[in-house]
Each structure stands twice: as structure tokens, then as C-alpha cells.
Enzyme design. Structure first.
Site, short mmCIF file in Angstrom:
data_model
loop_
_atom_site.label_atom_id
_atom_site.label_comp_id
_atom_site.label_asym_id
_atom_site.label_seq_id
_atom_site.Cartn_x
_atom_site.Cartn_y
_atom_site.Cartn_z
N HIS A 224 -4.97 -21.34 18.45
CA HIS A 224 -4.72 -22.39 17.47
C HIS A 224 -4.10 -21.83 16.19
CE1 HIS A 224 -6.20 -25.93 14.91
NE2 HIS A 224 -5.51 -26.50 15.87
N ASP B 6 9.75 -9.35 8.32
CA ASP B 6 10.07 -8.02 7.75
C ASP B 6 8.86 -7.33 7.14
OD1 ASP B 6 12.69 -8.35 8.51
OD2 ASP B 6 13.39 -8.99 6.54
N LYS C 81 -1.46 -20.33 13.39
CA LYS C 81 -0.10 -20.62 12.93
C LYS C 81 0.29 -19.48 11.99
CE LYS C 81 -1.86 -24.91 13.82
NZ LYS C 81 -3.29 -25.24 14.02
N LYS D 90 -6.82 -27.99 6.25
CA LYS D 90 -8.11 -27.34 6.49
C LYS D 90 -8.37 -26.42 5.30
CE LYS D 90 -5.66 -27.35 10.69
NZ LYS D 90 -6.13 -28.51 11.32
N ASP E 74 -16.10 -23.36 -6.96
CA ASP E 74 -16.46 -22.71 -8.23
C ASP E 74 -15.31 -22.01 -8.95
OD1 ASP E 74 -18.98 -23.59 -7.71
OD2 ASP E 74 -19.83 -21.64 -7.19
N HIS F 98 -4.44 -33.49 7.67
CA HIS F 98 -4.59 -32.41 8.65
C HIS F 98 -4.90 -31.08 7.97
CE1 HIS F 98 -3.08 -29.70 12.00
NE2 HIS F 98 -3.83 -30.55 12.67
#
Length: 489
Positions: A230, A237, A232, A409, A414, A407
């Protein structure tokens, strides 16, 4: 049909039923002996008992626990061995109070030590982080940096669609490969199941090395379909990196006006030492799919400090000894003293995370959670809603995002810690999927993420306890029934 009728009318039916009952009993005993989370054990037992036949098939395909066997064995990999040695060195420096400069020394050592121990997630300094909170900004930045690549491009995505944005990325990758740039691409076989064989042939003919992660092909289906990559990740470079929630598909840039409205997500672009941590994750996965270990120092170039942000890139999945990302989020929740703001598309927390959230709210911490009102997964949406009442009763503020599909996450606490990556607040991301998440220890980054949270909150509707309780009874029944299966989703 004739065969079934013959069985039903013959004397062998009792033996068939007895054989099936014995099979179910054996599977139940196996599940119990695995010493899993009791909630997950009970859920699978219910599935087997309430869905005869189908429950057995679901368990074979989705229920087996391969974490202990390590789907990806990292032992022996030179890059991983080097990473472990550096992690041990940093743990030693933490113990003696000599980890880096003053900026590094001021970081919360508890969570830093935790992530060093559970996943060898190195503490990196001198980083700059650019938040990309919409598809336009994310893809403009990604396409720009891909076009500027000079030596190598490494990409790893759960979903890579061959639509307009996917073809635009594909075109750049092919052009770069034709000019001598090393281009490597990993796509998840289930997440990118719509990709045709011609896509891979076209990419390979152009010089792009491309592999599917954990291909699902019978008869090996049962050991692979439940554990998906899952992540991404993009590394360019060795100096530019991307991580977050966006995949490669038009809907991530343009949304889906007919169904969800805009697609609200969060990604970050990284410059600095943390890019090498992203590279380590990619190269480990690359070894698994290609059986080629890339150890050339050019893949880990030295970099000058770009800014002063301190961060750890944390991988987690069936290849690790611990659910590292979940443990990091749990530590963040229990350490919060002022506020804790969470955005997640799916809210199916483990029992420990659920208890930590309620404890924090009851202790006076300002805990707020935004989830989408609409979802791309109906059963998951019902499960998420089943947790709302107990959250509200503990003092957690819950919001439904109204503007489209949320979508992102993210977690921020604090003005000290910002968390963004691919992991959802659910069982699958915590325990089964291969995930990667950035833990950023910087006041400025935290304040920027907090401002984004407040913007999302303004586009959301707060849920009030009296109104939530006073809903149609049938909705509560559906949510409660769906929650029985939440550990399996």
C-alpha cells in the site's frame, strides 16, 4: 445440479457434513493456537460458523497469518544490515545523550527510540518538507521533479492507472529511460489489477524496469492476496522524495464529481537525509520483486542540510517483527498533553489505539477526528461509524467531511509531531499491508498540518452525541453487525 441432488438423496450426505464439520473444527483449532488478537480470532470463528462453505473459502484466501514467516525476508541484505548497524549506533547515542546537534537532541526521545528499536527507522536531520494537500499541487510537483531527473527514478505505488495522469507519468518515465536515466517501478498487483500486459511490455521495451508486487496467480493465491503493498514512494536522484496518500490515477487529481466530489488527500515532498530512508524501503521491496540487490553508493548520495526538520521514515508490514507504525501512533496518542488531531478515510482502530484515544480525551486532551461522510467502501464505512458513539462519550470530537472524499492519513499533536503516510487508521494498515509513514518532529510542520486540519474541519460537520444516539435503529444494527468483521477488513 444433478450431482448435488444425488448427494442430498444418498447415504453419503451425513459423511459429507461430518467431513465439513471436522474441517471447520480443525481450522478453528488452528486459529486459536495461533494466539492472535482475541477479537480477530472470534471474528474468524464467527465467519466460519455463520457463513458455511463461504467462510472456509474466505479464511483460506484472507485469514492465514504469514507475518511470522516474513513474506519478505530482509536478513542477509547488505543495505538492511547497514541500516540496522546505523540504528543501533543511534540508539547508543540516545542513551548517552549525544545524538547529533542541539536541534536533534531536543526531539521527543521516547518515540524516536521506539521507532529505532521496532523498525530501524533512522533519525534524519537537515530535511525540508513541502506539504501537498491537493491533487493539482501533488502532480505538478511530481511531474516537475520527474522531468528534472538526471540519474535514477524509483517509484512504488499501490494504484497506477493507465488513464490521463497515468499516461502522462508513463510518457515521462519512457522518455527518461530512453535518455539513460535508470527508471524502476513497482505496482501492487491487486491495487493495479486493471493494468494490462501491454502496459508492462511497453514500459520494458522503453527501458523501464517494472514489476508487480506479490502477483496473485492460482495456485499461489492463498498466500498473497491478503498482503498488499500500500506504499506510495518516489525517490529521484537520491535528493528528492515523495510519500503520502496519493496514488497515480485521475480521480486523485480531479476527484469524482458523480460519487464523492473532490478528493482530499495529503502528500509530502522531502529534501534531505530522509530521502535515503525512503530509498532503503524501495530497494528492499525491489530486491523482493526482482531478486536484484542494488548496493551502489550512488543510490545513497551525500546531501547538504536543506533545512532543520528532523524526521523518521517508518516502514511496517508482514516483513517486520513489530507493527511499527501502529506503535508509533499509539505512543503519539499516549504522549499528547494539549491536542491530538487525526484525519483518516477509514477508522477501524485496534483495541489498544481505541483505548488510548478514549484515555487521552478523558484526561483532558483535545482529541478531534475527521472521517469522510461518504466512502468508497460501504462495509468499512459502517464499521467506522460503529466506533463513533463510544468516542463521543469519552469526549472525542468527531467530524464528517462534507466537501468530498477525505483520503488523507495524518496525525498532529502538541505542535511537536506530525505524521503523514500511506497507513490508514485500521487493522489492515496496522497489521497486514506494507506501509510507509513519515514522523516529523518540527514545530513549523506541526503548525502547518494543524492549519490544514482546521481547514478540513471547517468543511466538515460536527457529530453531536444526542443526535447520534437518536438515529434509526436499523442503522445501528447494520453498524454493529459490520463491526464484528472489522478485524478482517
Amino acid at each position: 445440479m444433478d450431482i448435488i441432488n444425488e448427494i442430498l438423496s444418498s447415504n453419503i450426505l451425513p459423511y459429507v457434513l461430518l467431513g465439513y464439520a471436522i474441517s471447520i473444527l480443525v481450522v478453528v483449532i488452528m486459529i486459536v493456537l495461533e494466539n492472535r488478537n482475541p477479537l480477530k480470532t472470534i471474528s474468524w470463528v464467527l465467519v466460519l460458523l455463520l457463513l458455511p462453505g463461504l467462510g472456509f473459502i474466505l479464511y483460506i484466501f484472507f485469514g492465514q497469518n504469514f507475518r511470522k514467516e516474513k513474506i519478505i525476508a530482509r536478513k542477509g541484505l547488505r543495505n538492511h544490515h547497514r541500516l540496522n548497524n546505523l540504528a543501533y549506533s543511534q540508539i547508543s547515542q540516545l542513551t548517552h545523550g549525544s545524538l547529533g546537534d542541539n536541534e536533534t537532541a531536543r526531539q521527543p526521545t521516547g518515540i524516536v527510540r521506539l521507532l529505532l528499536n521496532n523498525s530501524s527507522s533512522l533519525v534524519t536531520t537537515g530535511n525540508e518538507v513541502t506539504f501537498l494537500n491537493n491533487g493539482k499541487d501533488k502532480f505538478e510537483a511530481l511531474l516537475r521533479e520527474l522531468k528534472n531527473a538526471r540519474h535514477f527514478i524509483h517509484l512504488e505505488y499501490y494504484i497506477f492507472a493507465e488513464d490521463r495522469i497515468g499516461n502522462e507519468v508513463k510518457k515521462i518515465l519512457k522518455e527518461k529511460a530512453s535518455r539513460g536515466v535508470e527508471v524502476r517501478l513497482i505496482v501492487d498487483d491487486v491495487g493495479s489489477w486493471e493494468l494490462k500486459r501491454s502496459f508492462f511490455e511497453e514500459m520494458r521495451n522503453a527501458g523501464v524496469e517494472v514489476y508487480s508486487f506479490l502477483q496473485v496467480r492460482f495456485p499461489l493465491l492463498t498466500s498473497k492476496v491478503n498482503y498488499r503493498n500500500h506504499r506510495k514512494i518516489v525517490v529521484i536522484d537520491g535528493h528528492i522524495g515523495f510519500i503520502g496518500g496519493y496514488n497515480i490515477a485521475d480521480r486523485y487529481k480531479e476527484g469524482d464529481a458523480k460519487t464523492y466530489g473532490i478528493w482530499r488527500d495529503t502528500h509530502i515532498m522531502i529534501q534531505g537525509d530522509a530521502v535515503n530512508s525512503l530509498q532503503s524501503i524501495f530497494l528492499t521491496d525491489w530486491y523482493f520483486v526482482s531478486r536484484t540487490e542494488l548496493t551502489d553508493p550512488k543510490y545513497f548520495p551525500a546531501s547538504q542540510p536543506v533545512s532543520n526538520k528532523v524526521m523518521q521514515i517508518v516502514p511496517s508490514g508482514p516483513d517486520s517483527d513489530w507493527p511499527a507504525i501502529m506503535m508509533g501512533i499509539f505512543h503519539t496518542i499516549t504522549s499528547a498533553r494539549d491536542y491530538l488531531y487525526i484525519a483518516t478515510p477509514y477508522f477501524l482502530p485496534s483495541e489498544s489505539v481505541l483505548f488510548a484515544l478514549k484515555t487521552a480525551a478523558l484526561s483532558g486532551v483535545d482529541v478531534r477526528i475527521i472521517i469522510p461522510e461518504k466512502s468508497d467502501a460501504f462495509i468499512t464505512l459502517l464499521c467506522s461509524r460503529s466506533y463513533i458513539r463510544e468516542m463521543l462519550e469519552a469526549g472525542v470530537q468527531i467530524y464528517f467531511y462534507q466537501k468530498g472524499f477525505l483520503h488523507a492519513k495524518t496525525v498532529v499533536a502538541d505542535d511537536k509531531i506530525s505524521i503523514v503516510g500511506s497507513a490508514n487508521m485500521d487493522f489492515r494498515s496496522f497489521e497486514q499491508n506494507f506501509e510507509a509513514t513519515a514522523f516529523i518532529y518540527d514545530k513549523g510542520a506541526a503548525q502547518e498540518m494543524k492549519a490544514t486540519f482546521f481547514k478540513d474541519q471547517s468543511d466538515s460537520e460536527i457529530i453531536l452525541l444526542p443526535e447520534w444516539i437518536d438515529r434509526p435503529y436499523i442503522e445501528k444494527v447494520k453498524e454493529s453487525f459490520a463491526r464484528l468483521f472489522s478485524p478482517l477488513l
